[in-house]
Design a protein around this motif. Structure first.
Motif, PDB file in Angstrom:
ATOM      1  N   THR A 107       0.837  -1.203   0.000  1.00 33.87           N
ATOM      2  CA  THR A 107       0.000   0.000   0.000  1.00 33.87           C
ATOM      3  C   THR A 107       0.869   1.249   0.000  1.00 33.87           C
ATOM      4  O   THR A 107       0.646   2.180  -0.793  1.00 33.87           O
ATOM      5  N   ALA A 108       1.864   1.290   0.872  1.00 30.24           N
ATOM      6  CA  ALA A 108       2.761   2.446   0.904  1.00 30.24           C
ATOM      7  C   ALA A 108       3.467   2.608  -0.438  1.00 30.24           C
ATOM      8  O   ALA A 108       3.570   3.717  -0.975  1.00 30.24           O
ATOM      9  N   TRP A 109       3.954   1.497  -0.986  1.00 30.91           N
ATOM     10  CA  TRP A 109       4.649   1.538  -2.279  1.00 30.91           C
ATOM     11  C   TRP A 109       3.732   2.092  -3.369  1.00 30.91           C
ATOM     12  O   TRP A 109       4.147   2.927  -4.185  1.00 30.91           O
ATOM     13  N   ALA A 110       2.486   1.631  -3.395  1.00 34.45           N
ATOM     14  CA  ALA A 110       1.551   2.050  -4.442  1.00 34.45           C
ATOM     15  C   ALA A 110       1.297   3.551  -4.404  1.00 34.45           C
ATOM     16  O   ALA A 110       1.380   4.246  -5.427  1.00 34.45           O
ATOM     17  N   TYR A 148       8.213   5.993   2.005  1.00 35.79           N
ATOM     18  CA  TYR A 148       8.175   7.162   2.898  1.00 35.79           C
ATOM     19  C   TYR A 148       9.221   8.206   2.503  1.00 35.79           C
ATOM     20  O   TYR A 148       8.971   9.412   2.620  1.00 35.79           O
ATOM     21  N   ALA A 149      10.366   7.751   2.023  1.00 35.03           N
ATOM     22  CA  ALA A 149      11.374   8.698   1.561  1.00 35.03           C
ATOM     23  C   ALA A 149      10.912   9.412   0.294  1.00 35.03           C
ATOM     24  O   ALA A 149      11.132  10.622   0.130  1.00 35.03           O
ATOM     25  N   ARG A 152       8.359  11.901   1.137  1.00 30.18           N
ATOM     26  CA  ARG A 152       8.876  12.785   2.189  1.00 30.18           C
ATOM     27  C   ARG A 152       7.872  12.925   3.335  1.00 30.18           C
ATOM     28  O   ARG A 152       7.620  14.020   3.832  1.00 30.18           O
ATOM     29  N   HIS A 153       7.334  11.766   3.720  1.00 29.13           N
ATOM     30  CA  HIS A 153       6.382  11.762   4.835  1.00 29.13           C
ATOM     31  C   HIS A 153       7.154  11.554   6.136  1.00 29.13           C
ATOM     32  O   HIS A 153       7.917  10.603   6.275  1.00 29.13           O
ATOM     33  N   ASP A 154       6.955  12.432   7.080  1.00 27.54           N
ATOM     34  CA  ASP A 154       7.685  12.385   8.347  1.00 27.54           C
ATOM     35  C   ASP A 154       7.227  11.198   9.189  1.00 27.54           C
ATOM     36  O   ASP A 154       6.070  11.140   9.615  1.00 27.54           O
ATOM     37  N   ALA A 155       8.133  10.246   9.390  1.00 29.25           N
ATOM     38  CA  ALA A 155       7.807   9.062  10.189  1.00 29.25           C
ATOM     39  C   ALA A 155       9.079   8.582  10.881  1.00 29.25           C
ATOM     40  O   ALA A 155       9.576   7.484  10.612  1.00 29.25           O
ATOM     41  N   PRO A 156       9.623   9.385  11.791  1.00 27.31           N
ATOM     42  CA  PRO A 156      10.905   9.036  12.417  1.00 27.31           C
ATOM     43  C   PRO A 156      10.884   7.721  13.186  1.00 27.31           C
ATOM     44  O   PRO A 156      11.872   6.972  13.147  1.00 27.31           O
ATOM     45  N   ALA A 157       9.787   7.431  13.875  1.00 29.32           N
ATOM     46  CA  ALA A 157       9.725   6.176  14.632  1.00 29.32           C
ATOM     47  C   ALA A 157       9.779   4.985  13.688  1.00 29.32           C
ATOM     48  O   ALA A 157      10.447   3.973  13.967  1.00 29.32           O
ATOM     49  N   LEU A 158       9.077   5.098  12.560  1.00 28.80           N
ATOM     50  CA  LEU A 158       9.096   4.017  11.573  1.00 28.80           C
ATOM     51  C   LEU A 158      10.506   3.834  11.007  1.00 28.80           C
ATOM     52  O   LEU A 158      11.006   2.710  10.933  1.00 28.80           O
ATOM     53  N   PHE A 159      11.159   4.919  10.626  1.00 29.55           N
ATOM     54  CA  PHE A 159      12.503   4.817  10.060  1.00 29.55           C
ATOM     55  C   PHE A 159      13.487   4.211  11.061  1.00 29.55           C
ATOM     56  O   PHE A 159      14.353   3.420  10.690  1.00 29.55           O
TER      57      PHE A 159
END
Length: 199
Positions: A107-110, A148-149, A152-159
């Motif tokens: 889903t994220a990739w799409a 996410y990169a 450019r969605h901010d997701a520091p915990a995920l990264f």
């Protein structure tokens, strides 16, 4: 579509008939049809238009896999279906707690691939992916980080979690990359390099 058999005439005929009958399709029929045509990269714009319309109407009945596969299919063929992707994003946000790692990564990739704006979806996927990150495979980790990169969605915990898990699985990353390159080159012994693959 699973065996990738070249049967263009058959796909054309099925597309024509499916377009005629699409109003009788259930969510699984719709998702499987879109997935099949996207998997073999068969050009069927009229079919994708009709499936998008019907899938948008039935989106509340889709399960997580159906939502993820539908988004993946439309992104793979780059078919413009903004209303469908908006509807899928809304429903996926509602069901995200039921998504498995592959559903989340696909889903994220799409959405990143077609640059479709869906910040609420990316927030929810990030939260759920962080929770399930230990179950992600190397390809799913890579595709999620790439998505996410890219947007450019901010997701520091995920990264942070993806980095930790990728470090733990680094040996599998190398193995997957080597196997992929050997299949592509038809020989062994080539140097390894991480290649990002689509779902």
């Amino acid at each position: 579509a699973t065996v990738r058999h070249d049967a263009r005439a058959l796909f054309n005929s099925v597309a024509t008939e499916a377009t005629r009958q699409v109003g009788q399709f259930n969510p699984q029929d719709l998702a499987n049809t879109a997935w099949a045509y996207a998997t073999v990269c068969h050009d069927a714009p009229a079919l994708f238009d009709c499936v998008a319309t019907e899938a948008t109407r039935q989106v509340g009945q889709f399960n997580p896999q159906g939502l993820a596969n539908t988004a993946w299919a439309y992104a793979t063929v780059r078919h413009d279906a903004r209303a469908l992707l908006d509807s899928v994003a809304t429903e996926a946000t509602r069901q995200v707690g039921q998504f498995n790692p592959q559903d989340l990564a696909n889903t994220a990739w799409a959405y990143a691939t077609v640059r479709h704006d869906a910040p609420a979806l990316f927030d929810c996927v990030a939260t759920e992916a962080t929770r399930q990150v230990g179950q992600f495979k190397p390809q799913e980790l890579a595709n999620t980080a790439w998505a996410y990169a890219t947007v450019r969605h901010d997701a520091p915990a995920l990264f942070d979690c993806v980095a930790t898990e990728a470090t733990r699985q680094v040996g599998q990353f190398v193995h997957c990359s080597t196997a992929w390159r050997r299949r592509r080159l038809g020989r062994s012994g080539s140097s390894t390099r991480r290649t990002l693959r689509t779902p």
